[in-house]
Design an enzyme around this catalytic site. Structure first.
Site, PDB file in Angstrom:
ATOM      1  N   THR A  37      32.218  37.312  43.811  1.00  0.00           N
ATOM      2  CA  THR A  37      33.025  36.099  43.948  1.00  0.00           C
ATOM      3  C   THR A  37      32.306  34.859  43.454  1.00  0.00           C
ATOM      4  OG1 THR A  37      32.189  35.749  46.190  1.00  0.00           O
ATOM      5  CG2 THR A  37      34.200  37.047  45.967  1.00  0.00           C
ATOM      6  N   GLY A  39      31.891  33.450  40.655  1.00  0.00           N
ATOM      7  CA  GLY A  39      32.471  32.607  39.630  1.00  0.00           C
ATOM      8  C   GLY A  39      33.954  32.382  39.779  1.00  0.00           C
ATOM      9  N   CYS A  40      34.523  32.751  40.928  1.00  0.00           N
ATOM     10  CA  CYS A  40      35.979  32.693  41.042  1.00  0.00           C
ATOM     11  C   CYS A  40      36.453  31.655  42.033  1.00  0.00           C
ATOM     12  CB  CYS A  40      36.527  34.064  41.451  1.00  0.00           C
ATOM     13  SG  CYS A  40      36.024  34.568  43.092  1.00  0.00           S
ATOM     14  N   GLY A  41      35.540  30.857  42.565  1.00  0.00           N
ATOM     15  CA  GLY A  41      35.952  29.827  43.499  1.00  0.00           C
ATOM     16  C   GLY A  41      36.080  30.303  44.924  1.00  0.00           C
ATOM     17  N   LEU A  42      35.794  31.578  45.200  1.00  0.00           N
ATOM     18  CA  LEU A  42      35.910  32.095  46.552  1.00  0.00           C
ATOM     19  C   LEU A  42      34.574  32.203  47.265  1.00  0.00           C
ATOM     20  CD1 LEU A  42      38.472  34.989  45.999  1.00  0.00           C
ATOM     21  CD2 LEU A  42      38.906  32.707  46.897  1.00  0.00           C
TER      22      LEU A  42
END
Length: 277
Positions: free
Chosen positions: A118, A120-123
């Site tokens: 997660t 690089g996905c904003g989570l």
């Protein structure tokens, strides 16, 4: 480490001393002097060959710290899942190679993989919050200790603070038995580390922590509550004030939380007092 094979110990002569004397000069008069200061070392911890953390700790009772850190951080459920601990190092750099059960190791790897996935996905913030606020079991209700067990407690725990009396700058965590007597204590520069060492010492000496009472000299924040819950302690007594979130979690998870002020009666924050009409 298991029931028949204790952890591999580093020879006593190789373990760094807990304190050393250091010279200083007085700022006003430049008068020379010297004082004993607590030492700290960097301890890198790897589980089944995979590095997990580097902690700054006091050099004593490192095996207790590794066991308590593993339990208090939720890496293992109890000491039976730790098969072996090998300590090595010199000076300020130390390593702990820890062999844990496959179940615990796969759970650890899966957690690390989720965190990496997660990034690089904003989570990642959500994952970090979930890690900081994990779901932990609610403890069975435990009776509050009698008031007389806490009488003179600040003076009584000094017997378990040899390093603190010698040079200061360290925290302590002490375990109280079922009769109010203090049985075991550990010290460390880190407030979390002191409790980890105590939990580890209880596990290694096969003293049941479940429902027991721990006394900590440090500020009582959420992390200490979580470690106490994972260890199964029933009561946590803090010589310093707890945070609001610590109180909330203690109440939600049925952990008795008591603050022992310097000059007033013990304050029971958990369980919450019932509202009176």
């Amino acid at each position: 480490m298991n029931a028949s094979q204790p952890a591999v110990a580093v020879p006593a002569e190789q373990v760094p001393e807990a304190s050393h004397s250091y010279d200083y000069c007085d700022l006003a008069g430049q008068a020379p002097g010297h004082a004993a200061l607590a030492e700290e070392v960097a301890l890198a911890i790897a589980f089944n060959g995979i590095s997990q953390a580097v902690m700054l700790v006091s050099p004593g009772d490192l095996e207790d710290f590794v066991v308590g850190f593993s339990i208090g951080s939720g890496i293992v459920q109890d000491a039976s899942e730790i098969y072996d601990i090998r300590l090595s190092g010199c000076g300020a750099a130390w390593q702990a190679e820890v062999e844990i059960a496959s179940r615990a190791f796969w759970a650890l790897k899966d957690h690390r993989r989720q965190m990496a996935g997660t990034s690089g996905c904003g989570l990642c913030g959500v994952e970090a919050v979930e890690q900081a606020l994990p779901e932990l079991p609610v403890l069975p209700a435990t009776s509050l200790p009698p008031l007389q067990w806490l009488a003179g407690l600040r003076d009584r725990i000094s017997a378990f603070q040899p390093l603190g009396r010698h040079c200061g700058a360290v925290h302590a965590a002490v375990f109280m038995g079922s009769d109010g007597e203090l049985l075991l204590g550990r010290e460390d520069i880190g407030r979390h580390n002191g409790l980890d060492k105590l939990i580890g010492a209880l596990a290694q000496q096969k003293i049941p922590a479940t429902g027991g009472i721990a006394v900590v000299t440090s500020r009582c924040s959420l992390e200490l509550i979580q470690k106490a819950l994972r260890a199964g302690l029933g009561t946590l007594v803090s010589l310093s004030s707890p945070t609001g979130l610590a109180v909330q979690w203690a109440r939600q998870h049925h952990l008795n939380l008591i603050h022992l002020p310097h000059h007033s009666a013990p304050r029971v924050y958990s369980p919450a007092l019932e509202k009176r009409p």
